[in-house]
Design an enzyme around this catalytic site. Structure first.
Site, mmCIF file in Angstrom:
data_model
loop_
_atom_site.group_PDB
_atom_site.id
_atom_site.type_symbol
_atom_site.label_atom_id
_atom_site.label_comp_id
_atom_site.label_asym_id
_atom_site.label_seq_id
_atom_site.Cartn_x
_atom_site.Cartn_y
_atom_site.Cartn_z
ATOM 1 N N LYS A 1 1.460 9.945 -7.583
ATOM 2 C CA LYS A 1 1.826 9.451 -8.912
ATOM 3 C C LYS A 1 0.699 9.714 -9.913
ATOM 4 O O LYS A 1 0.443 8.918 -10.796
ATOM 5 C CB LYS A 1 2.117 7.954 -8.861
ATOM 6 C CG LYS A 1 3.326 7.579 -8.051
ATOM 7 C CD LYS A 1 3.534 6.081 -8.097
ATOM 8 C CE LYS A 1 4.718 5.664 -7.279
ATOM 9 N NZ LYS A 1 4.882 4.212 -7.280
ATOM 10 N N ASP B 1 0.237 -1.918 -7.375
ATOM 11 C CA ASP B 1 -0.303 -2.190 -6.040
ATOM 12 C C ASP B 1 -0.890 -0.912 -5.469
ATOM 13 O O ASP B 1 -1.050 -0.784 -4.280
ATOM 14 C CB ASP B 1 0.728 -2.841 -5.120
ATOM 15 C CG ASP B 1 1.930 -1.972 -4.857
ATOM 16 O OD1 ASP B 1 1.986 -0.843 -5.367
ATOM 17 O OD2 ASP B 1 2.823 -2.429 -4.136
#
Length: 151
Positions: A81, A110
């Site tokens: 990501k 997270d």
């Protein structure tokens, strides 16, 4: 306890036969994609990520070809990501109308997304605060902290 049976719940607002609108185009368009790619390609260290051929797995599952895009090495982040959070930081700074050093970006995460936001903040020179929940591992926290945000 057995797992619950999955249910399909149709979106009552979905219009499968509807026309693409200008409002949708403002969110997802060819021009927006081109703008994002131009920005990302200008970042230091940009390189296309490899498309890996998986012929044995393709044969095993009975398809003609199977490939995956290996994003693991992108900008040295070790994250699939790596682009979205950093790109959003750049867009926010451009819209802020003041020097990057006067901008603070925040994100809750997270792991991977927060790492991208923190990396983007470091690249663009703004302050960054990343919020993590109590069960985020110390290793993930350290990976985020390596880019300098307050975690």
């Amino acid at each position: 306890m057995p797992a619950p049976t999955p249910r399909l719940i149709p979106n009552p607002l979905a219009q499968p036969d509807g026309r693409w609108t200008s409002a949708q185009d403002a969110i997802l368009s060819d021009a927006g994609f081109d703008e994002a790619m131009a920005q990302i390609r200008s970042w230091p260290g940009y390189a296309p990520t490899p498309l890996v051929d998986l012929p044995a797995l393709a044969r095993q599952i009975g398809v003609g070809a199977l490939h995956y895009k290996d994003e693991g090495g992108r900008f040295g982040l070790g994250s699939f990501k790596a682009l979205g959070g950093a790109y959003a930081v750049g867009k926010l700074i451009a819209r802020a109308g003041r020097p990057a050093r006067e901008v603070t970006v925040c994100s809750a995460t997270d792991g991977n997304h927060g790492r991208s936001v923190a990396w983007g903040a470091a690249m663009f020179g703004c302050r960054c605060v990343i919020f993590v929940h109590a069960t985020v591992s110390e290793a993930r926290e350290r990976a985020i902290e390596a880019y300098g945000p307050e975690v």
